[in-house]
Design a protein around this motif. Structure first.
Motif, PDB file in Angstrom:
ATOM      1  N   HIS A   1      12.060  13.061   1.892  1.00 56.59           N
ATOM      2  CA  HIS A   1      11.008  13.993   2.294  1.00 56.59           C
ATOM      3  C   HIS A   1      11.385  15.409   1.852  1.00 56.59           C
ATOM      4  O   HIS A   1      12.507  15.664   1.439  1.00 56.59           O
ATOM      5  CB  HIS A   1      10.799  13.960   3.810  1.00 56.59           C
ATOM      6  N   LYS A   2      10.414  16.301   1.995  1.00 52.83           N
ATOM      7  CA  LYS A   2      10.632  17.719   1.716  1.00 52.83           C
ATOM      8  C   LYS A   2      10.096  18.517   2.899  1.00 52.83           C
ATOM      9  O   LYS A   2       8.930  18.402   3.268  1.00 52.83           O
ATOM     10  CB  LYS A   2       9.895  18.130   0.433  1.00 52.83           C
ATOM     11  N   LEU A   3      10.973  19.293   3.513  1.00 53.18           N
ATOM     12  CA  LEU A   3      10.559  20.228   4.559  1.00 53.18           C
ATOM     13  C   LEU A   3      10.192  21.537   3.858  1.00 53.18           C
ATOM     14  O   LEU A   3      11.025  22.133   3.179  1.00 53.18           O
ATOM     15  CB  LEU A   3      11.693  20.461   5.562  1.00 53.18           C
ATOM     16  N   TRP A   4       8.932  21.959   4.001  1.00 59.78           N
ATOM     17  CA  TRP A   4       8.500  23.193   3.358  1.00 59.78           C
ATOM     18  C   TRP A   4       8.733  24.360   4.307  1.00 59.78           C
ATOM     19  O   TRP A   4       8.315  24.337   5.464  1.00 59.78           O
ATOM     20  CB  TRP A   4       7.022  23.135   2.970  1.00 59.78           C
ATOM     21  N   VAL A   5       9.412  25.385   3.808  1.00 59.18           N
ATOM     22  CA  VAL A   5       9.691  26.594   4.577  1.00 59.18           C
ATOM     23  C   VAL A   5       9.024  27.759   3.853  1.00 59.18           C
ATOM     24  O   VAL A   5       9.339  28.033   2.686  1.00 59.18           O
ATOM     25  CB  VAL A   5      11.213  26.831   4.725  1.00 59.18           C
TER      26      VAL A   5
ATOM     27  N   PRO B   1       9.418  27.229   8.931  1.00 63.88           N
ATOM     28  CA  PRO B   1       9.130  25.834   8.588  1.00 63.88           C
ATOM     29  C   PRO B   1       7.676  25.524   8.950  1.00 63.88           C
ATOM     30  O   PRO B   1       7.269  25.726  10.097  1.00 63.88           O
ATOM     31  CB  PRO B   1      10.093  25.018   9.453  1.00 63.88           C
ATOM     32  N   THR B   2       6.890  25.090   7.967  1.00 63.53           N
ATOM     33  CA  THR B   2       5.457  24.923   8.191  1.00 63.53           C
ATOM     34  C   THR B   2       4.962  23.495   8.033  1.00 63.53           C
ATOM     35  O   THR B   2       3.958  23.118   8.638  1.00 63.53           O
ATOM     36  CB  THR B   2       4.658  25.800   7.222  1.00 63.53           C
ATOM     37  N   CYS B   3       5.642  22.719   7.214  1.00 57.27           N
ATOM     38  CA  CYS B   3       5.106  21.417   6.852  1.00 57.27           C
ATOM     39  C   CYS B   3       6.218  20.519   6.330  1.00 57.27           C
ATOM     40  O   CYS B   3       7.256  21.001   5.860  1.00 57.27           O
ATOM     41  CB  CYS B   3       4.039  21.603   5.770  1.00 57.27           C
ATOM     42  N   LEU B   4       5.978  19.241   6.399  1.00 53.00           N
ATOM     43  CA  LEU B   4       6.916  18.265   5.874  1.00 53.00           C
ATOM     44  C   LEU B   4       6.094  17.206   5.153  1.00 53.00           C
ATOM     45  O   LEU B   4       5.039  16.795   5.647  1.00 53.00           O
ATOM     46  CB  LEU B   4       7.676  17.641   7.041  1.00 53.00           C
ATOM     47  N   ALA B   5       6.552  16.799   3.985  1.00 54.11           N
ATOM     48  CA  ALA B   5       5.875  15.732   3.248  1.00 54.11           C
ATOM     49  C   ALA B   5       6.898  14.695   2.806  1.00 54.11           C
ATOM     50  O   ALA B   5       7.992  15.044   2.352  1.00 54.11           O
ATOM     51  CB  ALA B   5       5.144  16.293   2.028  1.00 54.11           C
TER      52      ALA B   5
ATOM     53  N   VAL C   1       0.863  -1.179   0.000  1.00 49.45           N
ATOM     54  CA  VAL C   1       0.000   0.000   0.000  1.00 49.45           C
ATOM     55  C   VAL C   1       0.897   1.226   0.000  1.00 49.45           C
ATOM     56  O   VAL C   1       1.711   1.416   0.905  1.00 49.45           O
ATOM     57  CB  VAL C   1      -0.925   0.003   1.237  1.00 49.45           C
ATOM     58  N   LEU C   2       0.753   2.052  -1.041  1.00 50.17           N
ATOM     59  CA  LEU C   2       1.541   3.284  -1.132  1.00 50.17           C
ATOM     60  C   LEU C   2       0.755   4.430  -0.520  1.00 50.17           C
ATOM     61  O   LEU C   2      -0.455   4.567  -0.732  1.00 50.17           O
ATOM     62  CB  LEU C   2       1.871   3.603  -2.587  1.00 50.17           C
ATOM     63  N   VAL C   3       1.457   5.257   0.232  1.00 44.57           N
ATOM     64  CA  VAL C   3       0.820   6.381   0.910  1.00 44.57           C
ATOM     65  C   VAL C   3       1.791   7.555   0.940  1.00 44.57           C
ATOM     66  O   VAL C   3       3.007   7.370   0.980  1.00 44.57           O
ATOM     67  CB  VAL C   3       0.377   5.980   2.337  1.00 44.57           C
ATOM     68  N   GLN C   4       1.233   8.756   0.891  1.00 41.89           N
ATOM     69  CA  GLN C   4       2.054   9.940   1.098  1.00 41.89           C
ATOM     70  C   GLN C   4       1.650  10.548   2.437  1.00 41.89           C
ATOM     71  O   GLN C   4       0.478  10.853   2.665  1.00 41.89           O
ATOM     72  CB  GLN C   4       1.893  10.974  -0.009  1.00 41.89           C
ATOM     73  N   TYR C   5       2.636  10.700   3.313  1.00 38.78           N
ATOM     74  CA  TYR C   5       2.407  11.330   4.606  1.00 38.78           C
ATOM     75  C   TYR C   5       2.766  12.804   4.522  1.00 38.78           C
ATOM     76  O   TYR C   5       3.807  13.164   3.973  1.00 38.78           O
ATOM     77  CB  TYR C   5       3.258  10.669   5.695  1.00 38.78           C
ATOM     78  N   VAL C   6       1.889  13.637   5.087  1.00 35.86           N
ATOM     79  CA  VAL C   6       2.085  15.082   5.170  1.00 35.86           C
ATOM     80  C   VAL C   6       1.946  15.439   6.647  1.00 35.86           C
ATOM     81  O   VAL C   6       0.972  15.052   7.289  1.00 35.86           O
ATOM     82  CB  VAL C   6       1.037  15.836   4.324  1.00 35.86           C
TER      83      VAL C   6
ATOM     84  N   VAL D   1       6.587  15.191  -4.241  1.00 35.28           N
ATOM     85  CA  VAL D   1       6.303  14.387  -5.431  1.00 35.28           C
ATOM     86  C   VAL D   1       7.187  14.834  -6.594  1.00 35.28           C
ATOM     87  O   VAL D   1       7.773  14.010  -7.298  1.00 35.28           O
ATOM     88  CB  VAL D   1       4.803  14.460  -5.803  1.00 35.28           C
ATOM     89  N   HIS D   2       7.310  16.132  -6.774  1.00 37.34           N
ATOM     90  CA  HIS D   2       8.155  16.634  -7.867  1.00 37.34           C
ATOM     91  C   HIS D   2       9.625  16.276  -7.634  1.00 37.34           C
ATOM     92  O   HIS D   2      10.317  15.830  -8.551  1.00 37.34           O
ATOM     93  CB  HIS D   2       7.995  18.145  -8.017  1.00 37.34           C
ATOM     94  N   GLY D   3      10.090  16.452  -6.433  1.00 36.63           N
ATOM     95  CA  GLY D   3      11.494  16.194  -6.127  1.00 36.63           C
ATOM     96  C   GLY D   3      11.888  14.735  -6.289  1.00 36.63           C
ATOM     97  O   GLY D   3      13.046  14.428  -6.567  1.00 36.63           O
ATOM     98  N   TYR D   4      10.922  13.844  -6.105  1.00 34.54           N
ATOM     99  CA  TYR D   4      11.192  12.405  -6.214  1.00 34.54           C
ATOM    100  C   TYR D   4      10.372  11.777  -7.343  1.00 34.54           C
ATOM    101  O   TYR D   4      10.021  10.606  -7.297  1.00 34.54           O
ATOM    102  CB  TYR D   4      10.907  11.725  -4.867  1.00 34.54           C
TER     103      TYR D   4
END
Length: 120
Positions: free
Chosen positions: A85-89, A96-100, A4-9, A39-42
């Motif tokens: 992962h990507k840490l969004w700043v 820093p607000t979010c990480l996916a 099962v593939l999942v994206q965690y945010v 998703v774009h980065g990977y």
């Protein structure tokens, strides 16, 4: 049976509460930015392609980090464990607000996120 593939945010919950009190739309936008950036980065990773091919069946789990320190600690831990992962700043403020995470088989990454609850 395929994994099962999942994206965690993982969003900072404190952004939507006083004293910050960001509008809900602004907080949601942070999650969208982080998810798309991951998703774009990977995009070349086979799991990312397989996840996107699921279309409407894609699974995304949105968790809450209570504050900036917990989000940054998670980013550090994931980096040490080679979890993509990507840490969004948010700029220009530099907040820093979010990480996916990129899409992963759920069983491989869920243990790294067990201390975070679903965002409410």
């Amino acid at each position: 049976m395929a994994a099962v593939l999942v994206q965690y945010v993982v969003l900072r919950g404190d952004l939507a509460r006083p004293p910050r009190s960001w509008p809900l739309g602004a907080v949601v936008a942070q999650g969208c930015h982080a998810a798309l950036a991951a998703v774009h980065g990977y995009r070349e990773h086979p799991d990312t392609g397989a996840y996107l091919q699921q279309g409407a069946a894609m699974t995304t789990v949105v968790l809450e980090a209570p504050d900036e320190d917990s989000l940054l600690d998670l980013a550090k831990s994931l980096k040490e464990k080679d979890v993509d992962h990507k840490l969004w700043v948010e700029n220009p403020e530099g907040i820093p607000t979010c990480l996916a995470l990129r899409p992963y088989p759920k069983n491989l990454v869920q243990p790294h996120l067990r201390n975070f609850k679903l965002l409410k």
